[in-house]
Write a protein that holds these residues in place. Structure first.
Motif: not given
Length: 343
Positions: A210, A233, A235
């Motif tokens: 990610n 990250d 996500k």
């Protein structure tokens, strides 16, 4: 010596010291003061203040504070001024700062005049390395720089990306390997700044699953031969990457004369991750005083997480709290033993 059971008690005692000093100065101006053993001069004021708050209090900051209350008995003061910080209230600042935008301003500053980035580039990360007296910076387009505060010198590593449009999103210092680490949207960069001459050994670890948004180093005394790196990250995952000198062959690079840029497969590294947020992880930080890591996100449900780093390796519940519209920044004050968050 005064006993200081906690920071709040120290603040109360300091406030009493200030009030007593102002009262004494007022009586002196009116000709009503009679000298006694409780007279407060600068030496006594400084000694008492340092006893309350410890060596973090510097002589020149206390002297400026004492001069301020001595010259203007009605002036407004803040305790933070004795630590070298102040709230801008001067006529020059008052016209620029609105009440709701008041912030702490550092009373002392140092300007680095060296041009370490090119035009249309900006500094994205600044990290202080106290034990080496270094300042590490990373620019958005790929320049890593170490400024030596004692020698007033700097070294930099231009790392402009040619094969993709990834930008550096954060940096930190690896205390065990003595290297600089930085992250881009899909890459982890490790720079061995100790390389001599024109040799710059840079390693890129990729691909990362990610987009990486932030990074910090985990400082734990029981890991003497390796460094642990926390990353957040886009996500909602927090990653823990473990690196050693064997991964980079740092001891075998002495014979190389030219700059080295080596790409390493991320699958060969020990990386664990756990989804802690439902939105971008905008900051991660390891708080050694608490033996915990913290991560924050704009997620309104899982806004801030504070727990043992072992929670990244299991599925046990984590300590967290929610804030409407999330948390964008946080920091820890060891003296006051509080964590401050900003939305």
């Amino acid at each position: 010596a005064l006993e200081v059971p906690d920071f709040k008690n120290a603040l109360k005692q300091f406030q009493k010291l200030v009030e007593k000093t102002v009262t004494q100065k007022t009586k002196e101006r009116l000709g009503l003061y009679i000298e006694d053993d409780d007279e407060i001069d600068y030496d006594k004021f400084y000694t008492t203040t340092q006893t309350l708050f410890g060596p973090e209090v510097k002589d020149h900051n206390v002297k400026a504070f004492f001069r301020k209350i001595s010259n203007n008995l009605d002036t407004r003061t803040e305790w933070c001024e004795i630590f070298g910080y102040f709230i801008g209230e001067s006529d020059a600042l008052s016209s620029q700062l609105k009440e709701e935008n008041m912030v702490f301003l550092v009373s002392e500053k140092q300007q680095i005049t060296h041009a370490v980035v090119k035009r249309q580039d900006v500094i994205k990360g600044i990290v202080k390395v106290p034990h080496l007296d270094f300042t590490v910076t990373s620019s958005q387009k790929g320049v890593l720089t170490i400024f030596n505060n004692q020698r007033k010198s700097f070294c930099s590593c231009p790392f402009y990306f040619r094969q993709d449009t990834a930008w550096i999103t954060g940096c930190d210092f690896l205390p065990r390997l003595k290297c600089v680490v930085a992250v881009t949207e899909r890459t982890v960069i490790v720079w061995d700044y100790k390389s001599k001459g024109s040799q710059n050994n840079c390693f890129t670890i990729k691909p990362m699953e990610n987009g990486l948004l932030c990074v910090c180093t985990v400082t734990m005394s029981d890991y003497l031969a390796k460094d642990n790196i926390l990353m957040g990250d886009d996500k909602g995952y927090v990653h823990l990457l473990t690196v050693t000198s064997d991964h980079f062959g740092l001891k075998q690079c002495k014979g190389k004369k030219e700059s080295q840029l080596q790409v390493l497969d991320s699958k060969t590294f020990n990386i664990v991750k756990r989804k802690l947020h439902d939105d971008w992880v905008v900051k991660v930080k390891y708080i050694s005083d608490l033996n915990c890591f913290g991560s924050c996100s704009s997620d309104s449900i899982h806004s801030f997480v504070l727990d043992d780093i072992k929670r990244l390796e299991d599925n046990l519940p984590v300590k967290e709290f929610s804030v409407p519209r999330g948390v964008n920044a946080f920091t820890y004050c060891g003296k006051a033993k509080v964590i401050v968050t900003g939305g």
